[in-house]
Scaffold this active site. Structure first.
Site, PDB file in Angstrom:
ATOM      1  N   TYR A 135       0.830  -1.214   0.000  1.00  0.00           N
ATOM      2  CA  TYR A 135       0.000   0.000   0.000  1.00  0.00           C
ATOM      3  C   TYR A 135       0.866   1.267   0.000  1.00  0.00           C
ATOM      4  O   TYR A 135       0.410   2.329   0.389  1.00  0.00           O
ATOM      5  CB  TYR A 135      -0.897   0.034   1.246  1.00  0.00           C
ATOM      6  CG  TYR A 135      -2.127  -0.852   1.219  1.00  0.00           C
ATOM      7  CD1 TYR A 135      -2.039  -2.202   0.883  1.00  0.00           C
ATOM      8  CD2 TYR A 135      -3.373  -0.351   1.568  1.00  0.00           C
ATOM      9  CE1 TYR A 135      -3.161  -3.013   0.898  1.00  0.00           C
ATOM     10  CE2 TYR A 135      -4.496  -1.160   1.579  1.00  0.00           C
ATOM     11  CZ  TYR A 135      -4.378  -2.484   1.247  1.00  0.00           C
ATOM     12  OH  TYR A 135      -5.499  -3.290   1.265  1.00  0.00           O
ATOM     13  N   LYS A 185       5.831 -14.504   1.732  1.00  0.00           N
ATOM     14  CA  LYS A 185       5.818 -15.339   0.527  1.00  0.00           C
ATOM     15  C   LYS A 185       7.247 -15.344   0.022  1.00  0.00           C
ATOM     16  O   LYS A 185       7.550 -14.993  -1.111  1.00  0.00           O
ATOM     17  CB  LYS A 185       4.830 -14.759  -0.495  1.00  0.00           C
ATOM     18  CG  LYS A 185       4.644 -15.612  -1.729  1.00  0.00           C
ATOM     19  CD  LYS A 185       3.992 -16.972  -1.471  1.00  0.00           C
ATOM     20  CE  LYS A 185       4.013 -17.802  -2.748  1.00  0.00           C
ATOM     21  NZ  LYS A 185       3.563 -19.201  -2.513  1.00  0.00           N
ATOM     22  N   ASP A 218      -0.081 -18.485   1.249  1.00  0.00           N
ATOM     23  CA  ASP A 218      -1.014 -19.477   0.696  1.00  0.00           C
ATOM     24  C   ASP A 218      -1.303 -20.582   1.711  1.00  0.00           C
ATOM     25  O   ASP A 218      -2.463 -20.931   1.970  1.00  0.00           O
ATOM     26  CB  ASP A 218      -0.500 -20.038  -0.654  1.00  0.00           C
ATOM     27  CG  ASP A 218       0.964 -20.474  -0.617  1.00  0.00           C
ATOM     28  OD1 ASP A 218       1.648 -20.222   0.400  1.00  0.00           O
ATOM     29  OD2 ASP A 218       1.427 -21.071  -1.609  1.00  0.00           O
ATOM     30  N   ASP A 242      -4.444  -7.578   5.057  1.00  0.00           N
ATOM     31  CA  ASP A 242      -5.790  -7.204   4.613  1.00  0.00           C
ATOM     32  C   ASP A 242      -6.581  -8.440   4.222  1.00  0.00           C
ATOM     33  O   ASP A 242      -7.724  -8.643   4.651  1.00  0.00           O
ATOM     34  CB  ASP A 242      -5.677  -6.233   3.426  1.00  0.00           C
ATOM     35  CG  ASP A 242      -7.037  -5.894   2.850  1.00  0.00           C
ATOM     36  OD1 ASP A 242      -7.936  -5.559   3.635  1.00  0.00           O
ATOM     37  OD2 ASP A 242      -7.200  -5.989   1.619  1.00  0.00           O
ATOM     38  N   ASP A 246      -9.919 -10.532   6.297  1.00  0.00           N
ATOM     39  CA  ASP A 246     -11.266 -10.846   5.797  1.00  0.00           C
ATOM     40  C   ASP A 246     -11.549 -12.336   5.982  1.00  0.00           C
ATOM     41  O   ASP A 246     -12.677 -12.727   6.290  1.00  0.00           O
ATOM     42  CB  ASP A 246     -11.429 -10.455   4.318  1.00  0.00           C
ATOM     43  CG  ASP A 246     -12.197  -9.148   4.148  1.00  0.00           C
ATOM     44  OD1 ASP A 246     -11.962  -8.214   4.953  1.00  0.00           O
ATOM     45  OD2 ASP A 246     -13.035  -9.049   3.224  1.00  0.00           O
TER      46      ASP A 246
HETATM   47  C1  IPM Z   1      -9.659  -2.676   5.310  1.00  0.00           C
HETATM   48  C2  IPM Z   1     -10.222  -2.246   3.986  1.00  0.00           C
HETATM   49  C3  IPM Z   1      -9.332  -1.174   3.376  1.00  0.00           C
HETATM   50  C4  IPM Z   1      -7.940  -1.730   3.248  1.00  0.00           C
HETATM   51  C5  IPM Z   1      -9.844  -0.665   2.022  1.00  0.00           C
HETATM   52  C6  IPM Z   1     -11.241  -0.129   2.145  1.00  0.00           C
HETATM   53  C7  IPM Z   1      -8.919   0.327   1.384  1.00  0.00           C
HETATM   54  O1  IPM Z   1     -10.359  -3.339   3.135  1.00  0.00           O
HETATM   55  O2  IPM Z   1      -9.549  -1.837   6.217  1.00  0.00           O
HETATM   56  O3  IPM Z   1      -9.349  -3.851   5.472  1.00  0.00           O
HETATM   57  O4  IPM Z   1      -7.644  -2.429   2.273  1.00  0.00           O
HETATM   58  O5  IPM Z   1      -7.130  -1.465   4.125  1.00  0.00           O
HETATM   59 MN    MN Z   2      -9.864  -5.239   4.057  1.00  0.00          MN
END
Ligand code: IPM
Ligand code: MN
Length: 348
Positions: A135, A185, A218, A242, A246
């Site tokens: 990022y 990785k 992975d 990130d 999720d």
């Molecule tokens: C998170 C979100 C953000 C990220 C997006 C919305 C830019 O997915 O906070 O996990 O990737 O950091």
């Molecule tokens: Mn995210």
């Protein structure tokens, strides 16, 4: 009486709904535990962008800097403003400007919540590097629209950035069950990720009480599904963290339960607290959004502010509600109903 100054950025969509719910709960906690929250609301959002051409005013960062903490709902309304514009105009610059390099995301099953896995339970703390890596924002495009068009997006890893996030993660592991999994990785990415692995070994020498596993991203994705109970603290780069968080949200029952904190560890700038979920425009303003991830993030904010008893009470109240089946299943209870159940438990 202790007063904490909080900047509220409800943002877009359900960010507004869940911020309101969280502030009700935090206000009740403040009243019960004898401190005050002085909040100021900054209505910066995609509407601000449509009105002014920017997600926040030019002095936005300066206006937030003096607060003790920032609470953010969610950012994004892709129908009118592209996500890459809205996120790079508000959420991402705040993380970088305030050097909130440690993104902390807890993944466990709250009482009463059934995740999708057959498991006795798990308790994972993901630590995501939050200011550089994939990022970094370094890159560009040339020859746009032509056959020879090129796009680059360069991941940047600095010794300072990698070492400090690893030290932060080792400290967390030391304070928990003493195990750290570092995710890279480095079999494929032979510069940045090998560098990360080397620094992990260097830092590990200062933490003989912490056991370290090195895993590739992975294999880690598979492990979080097959054996999440074996994990304690997990540390990863910005993008890997990130994605894994999720996945962590999914195994804990969904994004409605995933809390997060963007921490500036040396406290030279405010830290920022936000649920992992996005703005969900399709359900915005309809009293449907689950506020639990947001309320849990609020509890993390209280903890950061030193209100540890209040933070624990808020999380206990959330689990009293979920333990009674309130807020556990999508759609079964509204935002207001879930908030009321948490408030009732907190005041009981
Ligand atoms: C998170 C979100 C953000 C990220 C997006 C919305 C830019 O997915 O906070 O996990 O990737 O950091
Ligand atoms: Mn995210």
């Amino acid at each position: 009486m202790n007063t904490h100054r909080i900047a509220l950025i409800p943002g877009d969509g359900i960010g507004v709904d869940v911020t309101a719910a969280t502030m009700q709960v935090l206000a009740a906690a403040a009243a019960r535990f004898g401190f005050a929250l002085a909040t100021e609301t900054f209505p910066w959002s995609c509407q601000t962008y449509l009105d002014t051409g920017a997600m926040m005013p030019a002095d936005g960062i300066a206006r937030l800097r003096g607060f003790d903490a920032i609470y953010l709902g969610a950012v994004g309304w892709p129908e009118t403003v592209p996500d890459a514009v809205s996120l790079h105009g508000l959420l991402l610059p705040l993380r970088k400007a305030f050097d909130q390099y440690a993104n902390i995301r807890p993944h466990r099953l709250l009482k009463g919540v059934e995740g999708p896995l057959r498991t006795e339970g798990f308790d994972i703390l993901c630590i995501r590097e939050n200011t550089e890596g994939e990022y970094s924002g370094a890159g560009g495009r040339v020859h746009q629209g032509r056959d020879n068009e090129v796009a680059t997006e360069t991941a940047i890893f600095t010794r300072k950035g990698v070492e400090r996030i690893l030290r932060f993660a080792f400290d967390q592991a030391r304070a928990r069950r003493g195990h750290l999994t570092s995710v890279t990785k480095s079999n494929a990415q032979k510069y940045s990720m090998v560098f990360w692995d080397e620094i992990t070994r260097e830092v590990a020498a200062d933490y003989p009480d912490v056991t370290v596993s090195h895993m590739h991203i992975d294999a880690m994705a598979a492990k979080m599904v097959m054996a999440p109970q074996d994990l304690d603290v997990v540390v990863a780069s910005n993008l890997f963290g990130d994605i894994l968080t999720d996945l962590g949200a999914a195994i804990q029952g969904g994004l409605g339960f995933a809390a997060s904190a963007n921490i500036c560890p040396d406290r030279s700038a405010p830290s920022m607290f936000e649920p992992v979920h996005g703005s969900a425009p399709d359900i915005a303003g309809r009293n449907i959004a689950n506020p639990i991830a947001a309320i849990w993030s609020g509890a993390m904010m209280l903890d950061h502010l030193g209100e540890t008893a209040a933070a624990a009470a808020v999380l206990a109240a959330v689990e009293t509600a979920t333990g009674r089946g309130i807020g556990c299943r999508p759609g079964a209870h509204g935002t207001g109903e879930i908030t009321a159940a948490v408030l009732a438990a907190l005041e009981a």
